[in-house]
Design an enzyme around this catalytic site. Structure first.
Site, PDB file in Angstrom:
ATOM      1  N   TYR A   1      -3.987   4.565  10.556  1.00 53.71           N
ATOM      2  CA  TYR A   1      -3.746   5.120  11.892  1.00 53.71           C
ATOM      3  C   TYR A   1      -5.053   5.618  12.519  1.00 53.71           C
ATOM      4  CZ  TYR A   1      -0.952   7.640  15.445  1.00 53.71           C
ATOM      5  OH  TYR A   1      -0.386   8.090  16.611  1.00 53.71           O
TER       6      TYR A   1
ATOM      7  N   ASN B   1      -3.631   8.961   2.334  1.00 54.89           N
ATOM      8  CA  ASN B   1      -4.007   8.249   3.551  1.00 54.89           C
ATOM      9  C   ASN B   1      -4.330   9.231   4.667  1.00 54.89           C
ATOM     10  OD1 ASN B   1      -4.271   5.496   3.300  1.00 54.89           O
ATOM     11  ND2 ASN B   1      -2.405   4.995   4.419  1.00 54.89           N
ATOM     12  N   ASP B   2      -3.283   9.898   5.152  1.00 52.52           N
ATOM     13  CA  ASP B   2      -3.512  10.772   6.297  1.00 52.52           C
ATOM     14  C   ASP B   2      -2.385  11.785   6.463  1.00 52.52           C
ATOM     15  OD1 ASP B   2      -1.379   9.257   7.492  1.00 52.52           O
ATOM     16  OD2 ASP B   2      -2.816   7.839   8.321  1.00 52.52           O
TER      17      ASP B   2
ATOM     18  N   THR C   1      -8.813   3.330   7.495  1.00 54.12           N
ATOM     19  CA  THR C   1      -8.507   2.006   8.048  1.00 54.12           C
ATOM     20  C   THR C   1      -7.060   1.889   8.509  1.00 54.12           C
ATOM     21  OG1 THR C   1      -8.068   1.192   5.804  1.00 54.12           O
ATOM     22  CG2 THR C   1     -10.278   0.836   6.686  1.00 54.12           C
TER      23      THR C   1
ATOM     24  N   ASP D   1      -1.664  13.228  22.094  1.00 53.45           N
ATOM     25  CA  ASP D   1      -0.376  12.697  21.640  1.00 53.45           C
ATOM     26  C   ASP D   1      -0.144  13.004  20.166  1.00 53.45           C
ATOM     27  OD1 ASP D   1       0.114  11.764  24.143  1.00 53.45           O
ATOM     28  OD2 ASP D   1      -0.002   9.633  23.645  1.00 53.45           O
TER      29      ASP D   1
ATOM     30  N   ASP E   1       0.813  -1.208   0.000  1.00 54.66           N
ATOM     31  CA  ASP E   1       0.000   0.000   0.000  1.00 54.66           C
ATOM     32  C   ASP E   1       0.851   1.264   0.000  1.00 54.66           C
ATOM     33  OD1 ASP E   1      -2.406  -1.275  -0.166  1.00 54.66           O
ATOM     34  OD2 ASP E   1      -2.970  -0.988   1.932  1.00 54.66           O
ATOM     35  N   GLY E   2       2.014   1.225   0.669  1.00 54.59           N
ATOM     36  CA  GLY E   2       2.883   2.401   0.685  1.00 54.59           C
ATOM     37  C   GLY E   2       3.377   2.762  -0.705  1.00 54.59           C
TER      38      GLY E   2
END
Length: 315
Positions: free
Chosen positions: A184, A141-142, A182, A171, A72-73
């Site tokens: 982090y 992704n994020d 789906t 944090d 996926d990366g």
């Protein structure tokens, strides 16, 4: 997509995975179909002499499709390369779970023929478009706002369309696309969001004060994050890669950009079923027949033949 439109295919490869099997299939396909293979300089050592080496800019502007060899990366990197001119991206799974990639290496030859013939569907994916001062980036992704040092907390104000919405002391703070929900975001207790939804999730990690739950915002909203002046500048990570600190004097602006990538789906139903099973690995015990969905195609076929010969029960 008509086959005549695919004349140049870009290849993106994981830097360490042994992808030679798929490279050989790609080279054979290109020679047979009169298609040019191109690769960026960073991927050239993995791909070898079968593809022409081009600049990042020429790669992004000139390919008609992209094949990603990795997990996926690697797939996310391929999608970022094509974000300004989305073209179909086919993922070949050399990773572990893999929510974005669909096919296994033995399936590549048949998949290429189907893509060349236009026999596939496109699954659109949103990205987060970021601006911090004069710097810009995209995340499929994020985006994670985290402490610069281990154990450090972050304190961030959230504004939506210019209006103060609240603040976070936690944090880390996650801005997530539906694709990234789906990852982090999910691990932090955030919602799982359908890839078809045009929304952005904001999820705190280990909240200490301020907003303590996820917020889901529509694509039309402009999200602004501003670091607190009294705390050390947190670091921004885009799709897992460190990007830059979030200076209190320079807020981050984020918007969701729908249809920023086109992921090739050859069997959308099968991919959806396997994704649901993969997601259940994180939470739920699996029945044996569900575990079989995670196996490569050839192994599933071998298992089916073994059951037939031995008349093994399904459960």
């Amino acid at each position: 997509m008509a086959s005549s439109e695919i004349t140049r295919v870009g290849v993106v490869a994981h830097p360490r995975k042994p992808v030679r099997e798929s490279v050989d299939v790609l080279v054979s396909f290109a020679q047979r179909r009169g298609v040019e293979l191109v690769v960026r300089e960073t991927d050239a050592p993995q791909v070898g002499p079968g593809a022409a080496v081009v600049s990042d800019a020429e790669f992004a502007a000139g390919v008609d499709a992209v094949v990603s060899l990795g997990g996926d990366g690697t797939m996310l990197g391929a999608m970022r390369l094509a974000v300004e001119r989305p073209v179909p991206v086919l993922g070949v799974n050399y990773g572990n779970v893999g929510f974005l990639v669909e096919i296994a290496p033995p399936e590549l030859a048949a998949a290429l023929e189907r893509v060349h013939a236009g026999d596939f569907e496109v699954e659109p994916h949103s990205c987060i478009a970021l601006e911090v001062g004069d710097a810009a980036a995209v995340a499929f992704n994020d985006v994670v706002v985290g402490g610069a040092e281990p154990g450090a907390t972050v304190e961030v104000d959230l504004l939506v369309d210019g209006a103060q919405f609240g603040y976070y002391r936690c944090d880390a703070l996650i801005l997530s696309t539906p694709t990234g929900s789906t990852a982090y975001n999910y691990a932090a207790g955030g919602p799982v969001i359908s890839p078809a939804a045009e929304v952005l999730a904001v999820t705190p990690v280990a909240s200490m004060s301020g907003v303590s739950r996820s917020i889901v915002l529509p694509a039309r909203d402009v999200v602004t994050l501003r670091g607190a002046a009294r705390s050390a500048p947190p670091v921004l990570r885009v799709d897992g890669n460190a990007w830059r600190p979030l200076d209190p004097a320079t807020p981050l602006t984020a918007t969701l950009r729908p249809d920023a990538a086109q992921v090739v789906r050859l069997d959308p139903g099968r991919h959806a079923r396997r994704s649901r099973v993969k997601l259940s690995l994180l939470d739920l015990p699996l029945r044996p027949e569900q575990m079989a969905e995670l196996l490569p195609t050839d192994m599933r076929e071998d298992l089916a033949r073994l059951r037939e010969r031995r008349q093994l029960p399904e459960h």
